[in-house]
Scaffold this motif. Sequence first.
Motif, PDB file in Angstrom:
ATOM      1  N   ARG A 131       0.812  -1.213   0.000  1.00  0.00           N
ATOM      2  CA  ARG A 131       0.000   0.000   0.000  1.00  0.00           C
ATOM      3  C   ARG A 131       0.847   1.264   0.000  1.00  0.00           C
ATOM      4  N   ALA A 132       2.029   1.208   0.585  1.00  0.00           N
ATOM      5  CA  ALA A 132       2.914   2.371   0.581  1.00  0.00           C
ATOM      6  C   ALA A 132       3.359   2.731  -0.824  1.00  0.00           C
ATOM      7  N   ARG A 133       3.304   1.767  -1.731  1.00  0.00           N
ATOM      8  CA  ARG A 133       3.664   2.000  -3.129  1.00  0.00           C
ATOM      9  C   ARG A 133       2.473   2.452  -3.963  1.00  0.00           C
ATOM     10  N   SER A 134       1.374   2.783  -3.299  1.00  0.00           N
ATOM     11  CA  SER A 134       0.134   3.209  -3.962  1.00  0.00           C
ATOM     12  C   SER A 134      -0.505   2.071  -4.747  1.00  0.00           C
ATOM     13  N   ASN A 135      -0.208   0.846  -4.356  1.00  0.00           N
ATOM     14  CA  ASN A 135      -0.838  -0.321  -4.960  1.00  0.00           C
ATOM     15  C   ASN A 135      -1.946  -0.838  -4.053  1.00  0.00           C
ATOM     16  N   ILE A 136      -2.748  -1.746  -4.581  1.00  0.00           N
ATOM     17  CA  ILE A 136      -3.877  -2.288  -3.830  1.00  0.00           C
ATOM     18  C   ILE A 136      -3.527  -3.646  -3.255  1.00  0.00           C
ATOM     19  N   ALA A 137      -3.797  -3.816  -1.977  1.00  0.00           N
ATOM     20  CA  ALA A 137      -3.632  -5.092  -1.294  1.00  0.00           C
ATOM     21  C   ALA A 137      -4.937  -5.391  -0.565  1.00  0.00           C
ATOM     22  N   VAL A 138      -5.601  -6.463  -0.944  1.00  0.00           N
ATOM     23  CA  VAL A 138      -6.886  -6.834  -0.346  1.00  0.00           C
ATOM     24  C   VAL A 138      -6.639  -7.796   0.807  1.00  0.00           C
ATOM     25  N   ALA A 139      -7.232  -7.497   1.952  1.00  0.00           N
ATOM     26  CA  ALA A 139      -7.082  -8.354   3.131  1.00  0.00           C
ATOM     27  C   ALA A 139      -8.458  -8.828   3.583  1.00  0.00           C
ATOM     28  N   VAL A 140      -8.624 -10.136   3.649  1.00  0.00           N
ATOM     29  CA  VAL A 140      -9.876 -10.724   4.143  1.00  0.00           C
ATOM     30  C   VAL A 140      -9.537 -11.764   5.204  1.00  0.00           C
ATOM     31  N   VAL A 141     -10.540 -12.121   5.971  1.00  0.00           N
ATOM     32  CA  VAL A 141     -10.331 -13.070   7.062  1.00  0.00           C
ATOM     33  C   VAL A 141     -11.599 -13.896   7.235  1.00  0.00           C
ATOM     34  N   SER A 142     -11.452 -15.056   7.809  1.00  0.00           N
ATOM     35  CA  SER A 142     -12.600 -15.961   7.940  1.00  0.00           C
ATOM     36  C   SER A 142     -13.527 -15.592   9.084  1.00  0.00           C
ATOM     37  N   SER A 143     -13.009 -14.994  10.141  1.00  0.00           N
ATOM     38  CA  SER A 143     -13.838 -14.647  11.297  1.00  0.00           C
ATOM     39  C   SER A 143     -13.839 -13.144  11.515  1.00  0.00           C
ATOM     40  N   GLU A 144     -14.962 -12.632  11.988  1.00  0.00           N
ATOM     41  CA  GLU A 144     -15.116 -11.187  12.136  1.00  0.00           C
ATOM     42  C   GLU A 144     -14.177 -10.622  13.189  1.00  0.00           C
ATOM     43  N   ILE A 145     -13.921 -11.375  14.273  1.00  0.00           N
ATOM     44  CA  ILE A 145     -13.050 -10.880  15.336  1.00  0.00           C
ATOM     45  C   ILE A 145     -11.638 -10.659  14.810  1.00  0.00           C
ATOM     46  N   ALA A 146     -11.142 -11.602  14.004  1.00  0.00           N
ATOM     47  CA  ALA A 146      -9.786 -11.496  13.478  1.00  0.00           C
ATOM     48  C   ALA A 146      -9.643 -10.366  12.470  1.00  0.00           C
TER      49      ALA A 146
END
Length: 230
Positions: A131-146
């Motif tokens: 993201r610091a390079r102005s690129n897109i990084a998608v982050a997902v997780v299986s549980s809402e708490i995490a």
Amino acid sequence: MSEDILHQIRITSRNHDVEMNAEIHNRTLLLIEDMCYLMCGSLLIRLGMPAPNREMNDAFNRELEREREYDHQELDLVVQTNVPLLNSQQKEVYDTLMKAIDDGNGGLYFLDAPGGTGKTFLMSVVLATVRARSNIAVAVVSSEIAATLLEGCRTAHSALKLPLNLPTIEEPTCNITKNSAMAKVLSASKIVIWDECTMAHKRALEALNRSVKDVLDYWQCLAISAKHCQ
């Protein structure tokens, strides 16, 4: 719905003089069409309603802006501070992922380590670097708490529009239309990190795999068509 959108625009822009306009009506049609597609797989034009103008609306840009609204200077500081703190094994994973991103080779990488060994810390550094390079990084997780552990992270079901009846579908796909905002985000992303993927049903990963292939094929075809038009 359009009145609600107008109200939200007035709040976020702190400008109560904003009036109802064609863009707000178009944005409403987009929301209705997205819901209709999720429920019955049909676009508004097939249901006897006006079709939204997706080029006129900045839905793509808004979704992209969500993934790009990070403070690059702050992220640079995070990277400079935390990369030296990675141990040898973490650094090996970090270098491997960054090389794959820089070379554009792609690939599937599975990080397996006991709890407390710094997996979340490592993933945070990777996300910050991209993201610091102005690129897109998608982050997902299986549980809402995490989802609270990684910056900009959402649950996989929310971000990827996974079907709720995964176990009953032989070949599931994500409920993401090829010309939707999320499809554009996936096609433009440099990396997708799925934390706690082993907690998800295997068909959830298969659904993402199928959908990403469809999305990439679609946007690649559009890029080729655009080149031919030029």
